[in-house]
Design an enzyme around this catalytic site. Structure first.
Site, PDB file in Angstrom:
ATOM      1  N   ARG A  43      30.976  36.352  46.243  1.00  0.00           N
ATOM      2  CA  ARG A  43      30.656  37.083  47.469  1.00  0.00           C
ATOM      3  C   ARG A  43      29.770  38.288  47.193  1.00  0.00           C
ATOM      4  NH1 ARG A  43      36.677  38.622  48.744  1.00  0.00           N
ATOM      5  NH2 ARG A  43      36.177  39.575  46.758  1.00  0.00           N
ATOM      6  N   LYS A 131      44.504  29.489  35.607  1.00  0.00           N
ATOM      7  CA  LYS A 131      45.904  29.672  35.981  1.00  0.00           C
ATOM      8  C   LYS A 131      46.017  30.966  36.759  1.00  0.00           C
ATOM      9  CE  LYS A 131      47.476  32.775  34.202  1.00  0.00           C
ATOM     10  NZ  LYS A 131      47.126  34.238  34.263  1.00  0.00           N
ATOM     11  N   HIS A 161      44.986  29.324  28.731  1.00  0.00           N
ATOM     12  CA  HIS A 161      44.278  29.604  27.473  1.00  0.00           C
ATOM     13  C   HIS A 161      45.244  29.808  26.312  1.00  0.00           C
ATOM     14  CE1 HIS A 161      44.980  33.842  28.541  1.00  0.00           C
ATOM     15  NE2 HIS A 161      44.727  34.138  27.275  1.00  0.00           N
ATOM     16  N   LYS A 165      45.122  28.708  21.911  1.00  0.00           N
ATOM     17  CA  LYS A 165      45.220  29.646  20.785  1.00  0.00           C
ATOM     18  C   LYS A 165      45.657  28.846  19.563  1.00  0.00           C
ATOM     19  CE  LYS A 165      46.498  33.712  23.540  1.00  0.00           C
ATOM     20  NZ  LYS A 165      45.494  34.738  23.289  1.00  0.00           N
ATOM     21  N   GLU A 199      51.903  43.682  26.759  1.00  0.00           N
ATOM     22  CA  GLU A 199      50.533  44.199  26.790  1.00  0.00           C
ATOM     23  C   GLU A 199      50.567  45.720  26.907  1.00  0.00           C
ATOM     24  OE1 GLU A 199      47.491  41.492  28.770  1.00  0.00           O
ATOM     25  OE2 GLU A 199      49.271  41.187  29.985  1.00  0.00           O
ATOM     26  N   ASP A 218      51.773  35.523  36.775  1.00  0.00           N
ATOM     27  CA  ASP A 218      50.627  35.749  35.887  1.00  0.00           C
ATOM     28  C   ASP A 218      50.897  35.230  34.470  1.00  0.00           C
ATOM     29  OD1 ASP A 218      48.042  36.804  35.298  1.00  0.00           O
ATOM     30  OD2 ASP A 218      48.974  38.541  34.327  1.00  0.00           O
ATOM     31  N   HIS A 223      51.832  30.786  30.683  1.00  0.00           N
ATOM     32  CA  HIS A 223      51.781  30.992  29.225  1.00  0.00           C
ATOM     33  C   HIS A 223      53.164  30.879  28.569  1.00  0.00           C
ATOM     34  CE1 HIS A 223      47.793  32.115  30.161  1.00  0.00           C
ATOM     35  NE2 HIS A 223      47.970  33.400  30.351  1.00  0.00           N
ATOM     36  N   LYS A 309      53.139  44.702  31.551  1.00  0.00           N
ATOM     37  CA  LYS A 309      51.925  45.502  31.353  1.00  0.00           C
ATOM     38  C   LYS A 309      52.356  46.923  31.006  1.00  0.00           C
ATOM     39  CE  LYS A 309      48.806  42.519  33.175  1.00  0.00           C
ATOM     40  NZ  LYS A 309      47.796  41.885  32.320  1.00  0.00           N
TER      41      LYS A 309
HETATM   42  P1  NDP Z   1      39.351  39.569  39.440  1.00  0.00           P
HETATM   43  O1  NDP Z   1      40.272  40.371  40.301  1.00  0.00           O
HETATM   44  O2  NDP Z   1      38.434  40.307  38.537  1.00  0.00           O
HETATM   45  O3  NDP Z   1      38.559  38.580  40.407  1.00  0.00           O
HETATM   46  C1  NDP Z   1      37.462  37.760  39.991  1.00  0.00           C
HETATM   47  C2  NDP Z   1      36.438  37.704  41.118  1.00  0.00           C
HETATM   48  O4  NDP Z   1      36.999  36.988  42.216  1.00  0.00           O
HETATM   49  C3  NDP Z   1      36.060  39.046  41.665  1.00  0.00           C
HETATM   50  O5  NDP Z   1      35.033  39.638  40.918  1.00  0.00           O
HETATM   51  C4  NDP Z   1      35.639  38.706  43.068  1.00  0.00           C
HETATM   52  O6  NDP Z   1      34.296  38.221  43.057  1.00  0.00           O
HETATM   53  C5  NDP Z   1      36.546  37.568  43.437  1.00  0.00           C
HETATM   54  N1  NDP Z   1      37.737  38.061  44.168  1.00  0.00           N
HETATM   55  C6  NDP Z   1      38.608  39.043  43.812  1.00  0.00           C
HETATM   56  N2  NDP Z   1      39.588  39.202  44.727  1.00  0.00           N
HETATM   57  C7  NDP Z   1      39.333  38.282  45.678  1.00  0.00           C
HETATM   58  C8  NDP Z   1      39.998  37.942  46.880  1.00  0.00           C
HETATM   59  N3  NDP Z   1      41.111  38.556  47.266  1.00  0.00           N
HETATM   60  N4  NDP Z   1      39.468  36.943  47.627  1.00  0.00           N
HETATM   61  C9  NDP Z   1      38.353  36.310  47.235  1.00  0.00           C
HETATM   62  N5  NDP Z   1      37.676  36.599  46.092  1.00  0.00           N
HETATM   63  C10 NDP Z   1      38.165  37.566  45.330  1.00  0.00           C
HETATM   64  O7  NDP Z   1      40.279  38.550  38.643  1.00  0.00           O
HETATM   65  P2  NDP Z   1      40.187  38.032  37.124  1.00  0.00           P
HETATM   66  O8  NDP Z   1      38.766  37.807  36.757  1.00  0.00           O
HETATM   67  O9  NDP Z   1      41.004  38.907  36.266  1.00  0.00           O
HETATM   68  O10 NDP Z   1      40.990  36.656  37.216  1.00  0.00           O
HETATM   69  C11 NDP Z   1      40.423  35.518  37.822  1.00  0.00           C
HETATM   70  C12 NDP Z   1      41.271  34.308  37.467  1.00  0.00           C
HETATM   71  O11 NDP Z   1      41.297  34.157  36.049  1.00  0.00           O
HETATM   72  C13 NDP Z   1      42.731  34.429  37.901  1.00  0.00           C
HETATM   73  O12 NDP Z   1      43.147  33.169  38.358  1.00  0.00           O
HETATM   74  C14 NDP Z   1      43.459  34.821  36.616  1.00  0.00           C
HETATM   75  O13 NDP Z   1      44.787  34.350  36.574  1.00  0.00           O
HETATM   76  C15 NDP Z   1      42.638  34.103  35.569  1.00  0.00           C
HETATM   77  N6  NDP Z   1      42.727  34.722  34.238  1.00  0.00           N
HETATM   78  C16 NDP Z   1      42.312  35.998  34.025  1.00  0.00           C
HETATM   79  C17 NDP Z   1      42.364  36.542  32.752  1.00  0.00           C
HETATM   80  C18 NDP Z   1      41.904  37.921  32.468  1.00  0.00           C
HETATM   81  O14 NDP Z   1      42.089  38.381  31.327  1.00  0.00           O
HETATM   82  N7  NDP Z   1      41.301  38.627  33.446  1.00  0.00           N
HETATM   83  C19 NDP Z   1      42.839  35.761  31.582  1.00  0.00           C
HETATM   84  C20 NDP Z   1      43.264  34.427  31.931  1.00  0.00           C
HETATM   85  C21 NDP Z   1      43.188  33.946  33.206  1.00  0.00           C
HETATM   86  P3  NDP Z   1      33.325  38.329  44.328  1.00  0.00           P
HETATM   87  O15 NDP Z   1      33.747  39.552  45.069  1.00  0.00           O
HETATM   88  O16 NDP Z   1      31.960  38.405  43.746  1.00  0.00           O
HETATM   89  O17 NDP Z   1      33.548  37.091  45.116  1.00  0.00           O
HETATM   90  C1  BG6 Z   2      45.867  36.213  31.492  1.00  0.00           C
HETATM   91  C2  BG6 Z   2      46.487  37.155  32.466  1.00  0.00           C
HETATM   92  O1  BG6 Z   2      46.247  34.893  31.774  1.00  0.00           O
HETATM   93  O2  BG6 Z   2      46.258  36.528  30.172  1.00  0.00           O
HETATM   94  C3  BG6 Z   2      46.196  38.579  32.094  1.00  0.00           C
HETATM   95  O3  BG6 Z   2      45.964  36.899  33.771  1.00  0.00           O
HETATM   96  C4  BG6 Z   2      46.544  38.867  30.654  1.00  0.00           C
HETATM   97  O4  BG6 Z   2      46.945  39.459  32.932  1.00  0.00           O
HETATM   98  C5  BG6 Z   2      45.895  37.827  29.758  1.00  0.00           C
HETATM   99  O5  BG6 Z   2      46.052  40.155  30.312  1.00  0.00           O
HETATM  100  C6  BG6 Z   2      46.359  37.993  28.334  1.00  0.00           C
HETATM  101  O6  BG6 Z   2      45.652  37.114  27.514  1.00  0.00           O
HETATM  102  P1  BG6 Z   2      45.572  37.370  25.937  1.00  0.00           P
HETATM  103  O7  BG6 Z   2      44.904  36.178  25.402  1.00  0.00           O
HETATM  104  O8  BG6 Z   2      44.794  38.640  25.777  1.00  0.00           O
HETATM  105  O9  BG6 Z   2      46.981  37.530  25.512  1.00  0.00           O
END
Ligand code: NDP
Ligand code: BG6
Length: 464
Positions: A43, A131, A161, A165, A199, A218, A223, A309
């Site tokens: 978006r 996930k 993920h 590992k 974490e 989460d 995991h 966290k």
């Molecule tokens: P973010 O909150 O950073 O969201 C990712 C993007 O999704 C945002 O930049 C935004 O992009 C869009 N977004 C955020 N909130 C909403 C909303 N309410 N409705 C619609 N679009 C939204 O999340 P993460 O990147 O941390 O996580 C994304 C996915 O990855 C999740 O399912 C999470 O479980 C998974 N994940 C995350 C990890 C991590 O370390 N961050 C690790 C493993 C898995 P835009 O506004 O451009 O549309």
């Molecule tokens: C993600 C969670 O799946 O795993 C995050 O959404 C978390 O909240 C992350 O920080 C942790 O991953 P790792 O590989 O750094 O342990």
């Protein structure tokens, strides 16, 4: 892959893309010569130049950033996907990576189908879903059905993920390739199993995702339960993906739904002041619970898992405490009992250690805790690959070994759903100080449940 694959990342402006996907992709491009064009979709209003800058910064790879594209779209509106469809015309391989919060997954899959971007049974069109898959059992089931309508199973990659590992994969090697461990791996010789996924960081800028999700969805639903399934499953017929999935399914089926009376939730002090968090949020940033496994191997063994966290430090590990040996007397004095621990350290300082009792050198017969340790990184000269490198190279190659199947995910929701429902219906999490090990009630939970106490190696004499 000779021709460049197109990797469309929905939610590419977010944390996951910046911290995990793009850096790993950068390493695959420079180290393995992987050929990919990244298309960011979301978006956010961004120019392609802005996005290229972001890709360059996150991946440190000039080649990746030079071809990157940005497409602005609305995840719920199929007509806004038309420019993306045009961009993908003639592409030899397209991977749709859903790196957005889970509530958007269903809309995106629907837009891909309605807009005819997904082609069922065409192995060169793949979808990767992050996930947690769904918000509960019902939504996961619906999403799995929706995915099956738009794609064949071989085209679907459900990410956890942790499964990618190396140290998690090594759990299978430890258990099933060493005759030393297999005979003790049961209720007769194991006293308790403790899993910690801690974490140090808070939620950062992820309130949009996290405040809807919480610690159970989460980390525990995916995991932790995947890790526990690998620790407790029966030996698979072979190490091939399908047999390992079968063994994990049986392990998950034997786990009882979590009883809210044997669980503790917490919220770190200052969480309500984090940007984007609802002022009256009751979302848990910490969860600890007992998991019961009702099968022949594990009946009655106290198993406790916790995650949070803003805790003391980042550590993921499994501690297996064996039943104590009898302590003998010498000169009328009972010797000190030293429980044997098998510690599987997933991260950081990946490795396996065994804590035993040994005689202190000297003329007196006195027991002291002593440790033996395998340092995983020393098994290779190369740096240990990040889990996302493994995940991405597997998706690019079309392999499935590091991905959970649809049924495993639904079974995991069955285990946590009653707890999440109960916590969302009533009560408040206990607050805990940033930098602590979480609410004290979690210590009482383990003690009262026959698990002794939480153990983290390093803090425990005789462990590294
Ligand atoms: P973010 O909150 O950073 O969201 C990712 C993007 O999704 C945002 O930049 C935004 O992009 C869009 N977004 C955020 N909130 C909403 C909303 N309410 N409705 C619609 N679009 C939204 O999340 P993460 O990147 O941390 O996580 C994304 C996915 O990855 C999740 O399912 C999470 O479980 C998974 N994940 C995350 C990890 C991590 O370390 N961050 C690790 C493993 C898995 P835009 O506004 O451009 O549309
Ligand atoms: C993600 C969670 O799946 O795993 C995050 O959404 C978390 O909240 C992350 O920080 C942790 O991953 P790792 O590989 O750094 O342990």
């Amino acid at each position: 892959m000779a021709e460049a694959a197109d990797l469309v990342i929905f939610g590419a402006s977010g944390d996951l893309a910046r911290r995990k996907i793009l850096p790993s992709l950068g390493r695959l491009v420079s180290r393995d010569g992987v050929s990919v064009r990244v298309i960011g979709a979301g978006r956010s209003q961004k120019s392609t130049a802005d996005f290229r800058e972001m890709v360059k910064e996150a991946s440190t790879n000039q080649r990746l950033s030079a071809t990157a594209e940005w497409v602005q779209l609305d995840y719920a509106e199929p007509s806004t996907f038309a420019p993306l469809k045009e961009m993908l015309t003639g592409s030899p391989c397209v991977i749709f990576y859903l790196a957005t919060p889970p509530e958007t997954f269903s809309e995106i899959v629907s837009c891909l189908a309605v807009g005819e971007l997904s082609t069922k049974a065409d192995a060169s069109r793949r979808v990767v879903v992050e996930k947690p898959l769904g918000h509960d059992l019902a939504s996961a089931h619906k999403l799995n059905r929706q995915l099956a309508e738009a794609f064949e199973e071989e085209q679907i990659f459900r990410i956890d993920h942790y499964l990618a590992k190396d140290t998690v994969q090594n759990v299978m090697a430890l258990r099933f390739s060493n005759s030393l461990f297999e005979p003790v791996w049961n209720r007769t010789l194991i006293e308790t199993i403790l899993i910690t996924v801690a974490e140090e960081e808070g939620i950062g800028k992820r309130a949009g995702y996290y405040d809807e999700t919480g610690a159970v969805r989460d980390i525990i639903q995916n995991h932790v339960l995947q890790l526990l399934a690998l620790i407790t499953m029966e030996p698979p017929t072979t190490f091939d993906a399908e047999y390992v999935r079968r063994a994990k399914r049986a392990a998950l089926r034997a786990m009882s739904p979590i009883d809210p009376a044997t669980a503790v939730r917490g919220q770190y002090e200052g969480y309500l002041e984090e940007e984007g968090v609802a002022a009256d949020s009751r979302r848990e940033t910490y969860a600890a619970m007992r998991v019961s496994i009702d099968n022949w191997r594990w009946d009655g063994v106290p198993i406790f898992v916790r995650t949070g966290k803003a805790l003391t430090r980042r550590v993921t590990e499994v501690v297996i405490r064996l039943r104590d040996a009898p302590t003998l007397r010498i000169g009328g004095r009972r010797q000190r009992g030293i429980p044997t621990l098998i510690v599987i350290r997933i991260q950081p300082d990946e490795g396996i250690s065994i804590r035993i009792g040994a005689k202190r050198p000297g003329t007196r017969f006195e027991m002291v805790p002593a440790g033996m340790r395998l340092d995983y990184a020393r098994l290779t000269k190369a740096a240990l690959p990040d889990a996302y490198e493994n995940v991405l190279s597997e998706v690019l190659a079309g392999g499935h070994s590091a991905f959970p199947g649809a049924e495993e995910i639904e079974l995991s929701w069955e285990i946590v759903d009653p707890l999440v429902r109960s916590w969302e219906a009533e009560g408040h999490p206990e607050s805990y100080p940033v930098g602590s090990w979480g609410p004290h009630a979690a210590d009482d939970l383990v003690a009262a449940g026959g698990g002794g106490r939480w153990i983290v190696s390093g803090d425990e004499p005789g462990t590294a």
